[in-house]
Design a protein around this motif. Structure first.
Motif, PDB file in Angstrom:
ATOM      1  N   TYR A 118       0.620  -0.835   0.256  1.00 35.78           N
ATOM      2  CA  TYR A 118       0.282  -0.154   0.006  1.00 35.78           C
ATOM      3  C   TYR A 118       0.707   1.320   0.423  1.00 35.78           C
ATOM      4  CZ  TYR A 118       1.174  -0.365   5.066  1.00 35.78           C
ATOM      5  OH  TYR A 118       1.995  -0.627   6.100  1.00 35.78           O
ATOM      6  N   GLU A 149      -1.783   7.259   2.713  1.00 37.82           N
ATOM      7  CA  GLU A 149      -2.657   8.050   2.561  1.00 37.82           C
ATOM      8  C   GLU A 149      -2.085   9.855   2.419  1.00 37.82           C
ATOM      9  OE1 GLU A 149      -4.932   6.429   5.350  1.00 37.82           O
ATOM     10  OE2 GLU A 149      -5.362   4.261   3.700  1.00 37.82           O
ATOM     11  N   SER A 166      -3.512  13.834   1.042  1.00 39.34           N
ATOM     12  CA  SER A 166      -4.115  14.490   0.066  1.00 39.34           C
ATOM     13  C   SER A 166      -4.952  15.879   0.520  1.00 39.34           C
ATOM     14  CB  SER A 166      -5.474  13.308  -0.255  1.00 39.34           C
ATOM     15  OG  SER A 166      -6.151  12.857   0.914  1.00 39.34           O
ATOM     16  N   SER A 212       5.927   8.485  -3.850  1.00 42.91           N
ATOM     17  CA  SER A 212       5.922   7.829  -5.370  1.00 42.91           C
ATOM     18  C   SER A 212       5.925   6.098  -4.458  1.00 42.91           C
ATOM     19  CB  SER A 212       6.472   8.005  -5.905  1.00 42.91           C
ATOM     20  OG  SER A 212       6.423   8.929  -6.543  1.00 42.91           O
ATOM     21  N   SER A 213       4.794   4.882  -4.968  1.00 41.98           N
ATOM     22  CA  SER A 213       4.904   4.111  -4.573  1.00 41.98           C
ATOM     23  C   SER A 213       4.943   2.848  -6.040  1.00 41.98           C
ATOM     24  CB  SER A 213       3.605   3.416  -4.012  1.00 41.98           C
ATOM     25  OG  SER A 213       3.587   2.501  -3.640  1.00 41.98           O
ATOM     26  N   GLU A 228       2.807  -0.191  -5.991  1.00 40.68           N
ATOM     27  CA  GLU A 228       1.096   0.797  -6.614  1.00 40.68           C
ATOM     28  C   GLU A 228       1.157   1.115  -8.163  1.00 40.68           C
ATOM     29  OE1 GLU A 228      -1.789   0.197  -5.011  1.00 40.68           O
ATOM     30  OE2 GLU A 228      -1.166  -1.215  -3.766  1.00 40.68           O
ATOM     31  N   GLY A 229       1.966   1.993  -8.168  1.00 37.69           N
ATOM     32  CA  GLY A 229       1.884   2.671  -9.701  1.00 37.69           C
ATOM     33  C   GLY A 229       1.653   3.607  -9.193  1.00 37.69           C
ATOM     34  N   THR A 230       1.252   4.457  -8.027  1.00 45.66           N
ATOM     35  CA  THR A 230       0.841   5.975  -7.841  1.00 45.66           C
ATOM     36  C   THR A 230       1.666   6.770  -7.038  1.00 45.66           C
ATOM     37  OG1 THR A 230       0.102   4.888  -5.557  1.00 45.66           O
ATOM     38  CG2 THR A 230      -1.220   4.747  -7.633  1.00 45.66           C
ATOM     39  N   THR A 231       1.120   7.846  -7.013  1.00 45.32           N
ATOM     40  CA  THR A 231       1.679   9.118  -6.673  1.00 45.32           C
ATOM     41  C   THR A 231       0.901  10.072  -5.268  1.00 45.32           C
ATOM     42  OG1 THR A 231       3.677   9.910  -8.378  1.00 45.32           O
ATOM     43  CG2 THR A 231       3.144  11.193  -6.510  1.00 45.32           C
ATOM     44  N   THR A 232       0.966  10.410  -4.698  1.00 43.75           N
ATOM     45  CA  THR A 232      -0.252  10.619  -3.555  1.00 43.75           C
ATOM     46  C   THR A 232       0.875  11.714  -3.229  1.00 43.75           C
ATOM     47  OG1 THR A 232       0.261   9.523  -1.610  1.00 43.75           O
ATOM     48  CG2 THR A 232      -1.421   8.713  -3.446  1.00 43.75           C
TER      49      THR A 232
END
Length: 248
Positions: A114, A117, A119, A192-193, A196-200
């Motif tokens: 994961y 979190e 935002s 950047s994970s 997960e290939g996501t950036t938060t």
């Protein structure tokens, strides 16, 4: 001699066929080292089967705590569903065993990947010469590196005497003795994970205001006490004259 070896082989074969065993299978499949890899909010289906003869009852444990099962999900074969997978399930061990023989068991361990979190935007108003601390949730599996920006540019920690720390749970950016020209602006922490290939990202709008002179309460209280004590001493020193005046 051949008869003896035949008897021994037959005995061992009988034991291997009648030995009690518990097998745990998973969807997704169990990987290397007995780990089941999954992601947040996904589903993990576990099944446990026993080769024991008779009406042998099965039990499930999560990290050593007994899991409650309906009556129809205990004999010979038992199923368990983990949904939705949460952060707290990372590292959790699910063990299935015979109720009357805990030595006969099988287990798997979950590995949940994961990202942090992050935002939203927080707005902060801080006085000049005060201190600043910005905090971001950095919990992730695998761990990630948190990058700080100010007004869209990578933050130079040496300018403004910033200190960045990360204990794997919370990433913090601190600065002391704030100055408007050095510290005011839009800050952000970005993770950047790779899995997960996501950036938060989480943002902080920091506004540095003029320093407000604080009322010296302690000094004023001390002054009042001195004035009152001085007045009482003066009154006591003149008491005889005041008393004689009143008698007239």
């Amino acid at each position: 001699m051949r008869v003896i070896w035949t008897a021994i082989f037959a005995y061992l074969l009988h034991c291997s066929c009648t030995a009690e065993a518990v097998t745990v299978e998973s969807l997704p499949a169990v990987g290397y080292g007995g780990f089941v890899q999954t992601k947040l909010n996904h589903t993990v289906s576990l099944s446990c089967s026993s080769t024991a003869a008779g009406e042998e009852e099965l039990q499930w444990f999560r990290n050593g705590l007994l899991v409650s099962l309906p009556e129809g999900n205990r004999l010979h074969q038992s199923r368990l569903c983990v949904y939705p997978v949460s952060r707290e399930d990372n590292g959790a061990i699910f063990l299935c065993q015979l109720k009357n023989n805990a030595v006969v068991n099988g287990s798997v361990q979950l590995e949940v990947t994961y990202a942090p979190e992050l935002s939203g935007t927080d707005e902060l108003f801080l006085e000049e010469e005060s201190d600043m601390t910005l905090s971001c949730d950095s919990r992730a599996n695998p761990p990630v590196t948190m990058v700080w920006h100010r007004d869209g540019q990578a933050l130079d920690l040496s300018v403004g005497r910033y200190v960045a720390t990360d204990d794997g749970v919370t990433a913090r950016l601190s600065a002391t003795t704030l100055k408007r020209e050095l510290h005011e602006g839009l800050y952000s922490c970005t993770a950047s994970s790779p899995v997960e290939g996501t950036t938060t990202t989480k943002s902080f709008q920091v506004t540095v205001t003029d320093k407000v002179m604080k009322f010296p309460r302690d000094a004023m209280i001390a002054g009042i006490v001195v004035v009152v004590c001085t007045a009482m001493l003066a009154l006591l020193s003149r008491w005889d004259r005041i008393f004689k005046c009143c008698k007239k």
